[in-house]
Design a protein around this motif. Structure first.
Motif, PDB file in Angstrom:
ATOM      1  N   LYS A   1      45.639  44.480  22.606  1.00 40.81           N
ATOM      2  CA  LYS A   1      45.759  44.439  21.155  1.00 40.81           C
ATOM      3  C   LYS A   1      46.658  45.572  20.668  1.00 40.81           C
ATOM      4  O   LYS A   1      46.546  46.715  21.091  1.00 40.81           O
ATOM      5  N   ALA A   2      47.561  45.243  19.749  1.00 40.38           N
ATOM      6  CA  ALA A   2      48.468  46.241  19.175  1.00 40.38           C
ATOM      7  C   ALA A   2      47.826  46.907  17.965  1.00 40.38           C
ATOM      8  O   ALA A   2      47.000  46.307  17.272  1.00 40.38           O
ATOM      9  N   SER A   3      48.219  48.127  17.688  1.00 39.62           N
ATOM     10  CA  SER A   3      47.642  48.889  16.577  1.00 39.62           C
ATOM     11  C   SER A   3      47.863  48.193  15.244  1.00 39.62           C
ATOM     12  O   SER A   3      47.005  48.221  14.358  1.00 39.62           O
ATOM     13  N   ARG A   4      49.010  47.570  15.068  1.00 36.54           N
ATOM     14  CA  ARG A   4      49.347  46.925  13.802  1.00 36.54           C
ATOM     15  C   ARG A   4      48.708  45.547  13.665  1.00 36.54           C
ATOM     16  O   ARG A   4      48.783  44.915  12.617  1.00 36.54           O
ATOM     17  N   GLY A   5      48.095  45.080  14.718  1.00 31.53           N
ATOM     18  CA  GLY A   5      47.552  43.732  14.742  1.00 31.53           C
ATOM     19  C   GLY A   5      48.386  42.838  15.640  1.00 31.53           C
ATOM     20  O   GLY A   5      49.548  43.111  15.927  1.00 31.53           O
ATOM     21  N   GLY A   6      47.788  41.774  16.074  1.00 32.65           N
ATOM     22  CA  GLY A   6      48.451  40.911  17.031  1.00 32.65           C
ATOM     23  C   GLY A   6      48.118  41.338  18.455  1.00 32.65           C
ATOM     24  O   GLY A   6      47.576  42.417  18.693  1.00 32.65           O
ATOM     25  N   GLN A   7      48.452  40.489  19.392  1.00 37.87           N
ATOM     26  CA  GLN A   7      48.124  40.705  20.792  1.00 37.87           C
ATOM     27  C   GLN A   7      49.381  40.592  21.638  1.00 37.87           C
ATOM     28  O   GLN A   7      50.137  39.626  21.535  1.00 37.87           O
ATOM     29  N   TRP A   8      49.624  41.593  22.467  1.00 36.82           N
ATOM     30  CA  TRP A   8      50.720  41.513  23.426  1.00 36.82           C
ATOM     31  C   TRP A   8      50.423  40.407  24.431  1.00 36.82           C
ATOM     32  O   TRP A   8      49.288  40.217  24.853  1.00 36.82           O
ATOM     33  N   ARG A   9      51.459  39.701  24.837  1.00 38.22           N
ATOM     34  CA  ARG A   9      51.281  38.678  25.851  1.00 38.22           C
ATOM     35  C   ARG A   9      52.470  38.672  26.799  1.00 38.22           C
ATOM     36  O   ARG A   9      53.576  39.102  26.458  1.00 38.22           O
ATOM     37  N   LEU A  10      52.218  38.174  27.985  1.00 40.67           N
ATOM     38  CA  LEU A  10      53.242  38.080  29.021  1.00 40.67           C
ATOM     39  C   LEU A  10      53.929  36.726  28.937  1.00 40.67           C
ATOM     40  O   LEU A  10      53.264  35.687  28.854  1.00 40.67           O
ATOM     41  N   VAL A  11      55.267  36.744  28.960  1.00 38.64           N
ATOM     42  CA  VAL A  11      56.060  35.517  29.003  1.00 38.64           C
ATOM     43  C   VAL A  11      57.051  35.658  30.155  1.00 38.64           C
ATOM     44  O   VAL A  11      57.727  36.685  30.267  1.00 38.64           O
ATOM     45  N   THR A  12      57.141  34.650  31.008  1.00 35.43           N
ATOM     46  CA  THR A  12      58.108  34.679  32.103  1.00 35.43           C
ATOM     47  C   THR A  12      58.931  33.398  32.108  1.00 35.43           C
ATOM     48  O   THR A  12      58.618  32.429  31.402  1.00 35.43           O
ATOM     49  N   ASP A  13      59.964  33.392  32.950  1.00 32.56           N
ATOM     50  CA  ASP A  13      60.818  32.209  33.054  1.00 32.56           C
ATOM     51  C   ASP A  13      60.114  31.023  33.699  1.00 32.56           C
ATOM     52  O   ASP A  13      60.681  29.928  33.781  1.00 32.56           O
ATOM     53  N   GLN A  14      58.881  31.199  34.142  1.00 35.10           N
ATOM     54  CA  GLN A  14      58.151  30.074  34.717  1.00 35.10           C
ATOM     55  C   GLN A  14      57.885  28.981  33.681  1.00 35.10           C
ATOM     56  O   GLN A  14      57.639  27.825  34.055  1.00 35.10           O
ATOM     57  N   VAL A  15      57.960  29.328  32.385  1.00 31.05           N
ATOM     58  CA  VAL A  15      57.782  28.315  31.340  1.00 31.05           C
ATOM     59  C   VAL A  15      58.922  27.305  31.348  1.00 31.05           C
ATOM     60  O   VAL A  15      58.804  26.237  30.744  1.00 31.05           O
ATOM     61  N   MET A  16      60.054  27.646  32.015  1.00 25.35           N
ATOM     62  CA  MET A  16      61.211  26.754  32.090  1.00 25.35           C
ATOM     63  C   MET A  16      61.625  26.495  33.521  1.00 25.35           C
ATOM     64  O   MET A  16      62.757  26.099  33.787  1.00 25.35           O
ATOM     65  N   GLY A  17      60.714  26.708  34.470  1.00 27.73           N
ATOM     66  CA  GLY A  17      60.992  26.371  35.858  1.00 27.73           C
ATOM     67  C   GLY A  17      61.457  27.512  36.731  1.00 27.73           C
ATOM     68  O   GLY A  17      61.734  27.314  37.922  1.00 27.73           O
ATOM     69  N   GLY A  18      61.558  28.718  36.185  1.00 23.95           N
ATOM     70  CA  GLY A  18      61.964  29.872  36.977  1.00 23.95           C
ATOM     71  C   GLY A  18      60.846  30.354  37.887  1.00 23.95           C
ATOM     72  O   GLY A  18      59.711  29.867  37.829  1.00 23.95           O
ATOM     73  N   ILE A  19      61.168  31.355  38.716  1.00 23.88           N
ATOM     74  CA  ILE A  19      60.183  31.838  39.687  1.00 23.88           C
ATOM     75  C   ILE A  19      59.940  33.345  39.577  1.00 23.88           C
ATOM     76  O   ILE A  19      59.356  33.939  40.478  1.00 23.88           O
ATOM     77  N   SER A  20      60.372  33.969  38.493  1.00 22.65           N
ATOM     78  CA  SER A  20      60.067  35.385  38.298  1.00 22.65           C
ATOM     79  C   SER A  20      58.561  35.564  38.132  1.00 22.65           C
ATOM     80  O   SER A  20      57.875  34.693  37.584  1.00 22.65           O
ATOM     81  N   THR A  21      58.052  36.689  38.609  1.00 24.03           N
ATOM     82  CA  THR A  21      56.619  36.969  38.525  1.00 24.03           C
ATOM     83  C   THR A  21      56.404  38.333  37.888  1.00 24.03           C
ATOM     84  O   THR A  21      57.228  39.244  38.046  1.00 24.03           O
ATOM     85  N   ALA A  22      55.290  38.487  37.165  1.00 24.03           N
ATOM     86  CA  ALA A  22      55.043  39.765  36.494  1.00 24.03           C
ATOM     87  C   ALA A  22      53.573  39.897  36.135  1.00 24.03           C
ATOM     88  O   ALA A  22      52.814  38.924  36.145  1.00 24.03           O
ATOM     89  N   ASP A  23      53.217  41.121  35.786  1.00 18.78           N
ATOM     90  CA  ASP A  23      51.870  41.449  35.346  1.00 18.78           C
ATOM     91  C   ASP A  23      51.995  42.331  34.117  1.00 18.78           C
ATOM     92  O   ASP A  23      52.893  43.184  34.042  1.00 18.78           O
ATOM     93  N   LEU A  24      51.129  42.130  33.143  1.00 20.61           N
ATOM     94  CA  LEU A  24      51.099  42.953  31.939  1.00 20.61           C
ATOM     95  C   LEU A  24      49.690  43.486  31.771  1.00 20.61           C
ATOM     96  O   LEU A  24      48.736  42.707  31.684  1.00 20.61           O
ATOM     97  N   ARG A  25      49.547  44.807  31.712  1.00 22.87           N
ATOM     98  CA  ARG A  25      48.206  45.379  31.672  1.00 22.87           C
ATOM     99  C   ARG A  25      48.225  46.746  30.993  1.00 22.87           C
ATOM    100  O   ARG A  25      49.212  47.479  31.071  1.00 22.87           O
ATOM    101  N   PRO A  26      47.115  47.121  30.354  1.00 23.36           N
ATOM    102  CA  PRO A  26      46.952  48.502  29.905  1.00 23.36           C
ATOM    103  C   PRO A  26      46.880  49.414  31.132  1.00 23.36           C
ATOM    104  O   PRO A  26      46.273  49.063  32.146  1.00 23.36           O
ATOM    105  N   ASP A  27      47.500  50.582  31.036  1.00 20.38           N
ATOM    106  CA  ASP A  27      47.573  51.479  32.185  1.00 20.38           C
ATOM    107  C   ASP A  27      47.687  52.903  31.658  1.00 20.38           C
ATOM    108  O   ASP A  27      47.612  53.156  30.447  1.00 20.38           O
TER     109      ASP A  27
END
Length: 207
Positions: free
Chosen positions: A43-69
């Motif tokens: 969750k962002a301070s101003r509101g809203g939620q961060w989310r992960l988007v990758t090229d897999q939504v269009m057939g790509g093969i990039s991989t990633a992780d999004l996390r608080p750290d």
């Protein structure tokens, strides 16, 4: 963002190098704040939620992780993974939309201020407004990371339109994203603070 992004040659302004993980943006008003990572979640301070988007939504093969750290002595949001340009792909992104499906009117501000650390690679900031209707359209600016925490300021005037001729209208901002894009590489980007800044380097009273 269909397909690899191009390096646009823009140079973000390196405003302050913060040795030892010092805190940026202290003393500014909450009106300018997007996220200071105090939530400890997506969750962002101003509101809203961060989310992960990758090229897999269009057939790509990039991989990633999004996390608080944590990096150094402060909390952050970490985007890590591998960008792969196969199958017409080539991006991973941490994206934030305004809360409630609304838009941000940031026309009284001069640009974005980021507190980041990373692995020395070039990344992009992508902005979207309500003028855009195709998923690959955006306004783009590039910045380069370093292992230590550092503040980067990117004026709105530095953003280039990508696959659209309409100029950036900062009164109608509907999404911002930090993106690893356009070539095969390992992404590792930590965001510690994100906010708008004014022409005078101070925040405005209202948005």
């Amino acid at each position: 963002m269909n397909g690899p992004g191009r390096r646009n040659g823009l140079t973000a302004m390196l405003f302050t190098a913060i040795a030892g993980g010092g805190h940026a943006g202290e003393g500014t008003t909450s009106d300018a704040l997007i996220d200071d990572r105090s939530s400890g979640s997506l969750k962002a301070s101003r509101g809203g939620q961060w989310r992960l988007v990758t090229d897999q939504v269009m057939g790509g093969i990039s991989t990633a992780d999004l996390r608080p750290d944590r990096h150094g002595d402060r909390g952050c949001l970490r985007l890590s993974g591998t960008v792969n340009t196969a199958n017409s792909g080539g991006f991973v992104q941490m994206a934030l939309d305004p809360a409630g499906g609304k838009h941000w009117n940031v026309s009284t501000f001069a640009g974005l201020q980021l507190l980041v650390s990373g692995n020395g690679e070039q990344y992009n900031v992508h902005l979207r407004t309500s003028d855009l209707w195709l998923p690959w359209q955006s306004y783009r600016a590039a910045f380069v990371t370093a292992p230590e925490w550092h503040v980067i300021r990117i004026p709105f005037s530095s953003f280039e339109a990508y696959r659209i001729k309409t100029r950036l209208d900062t009164s109608r901002l509907t999404r911002l994203g930090l993106v690893a894009i356009g070539r095969h590489f390992t992404a590792d980007l930590c965001l510690g603070d994100l906010r708008f800044y004014s022409q005078e380097g101070k925040t405005q009273q209202r948005m």
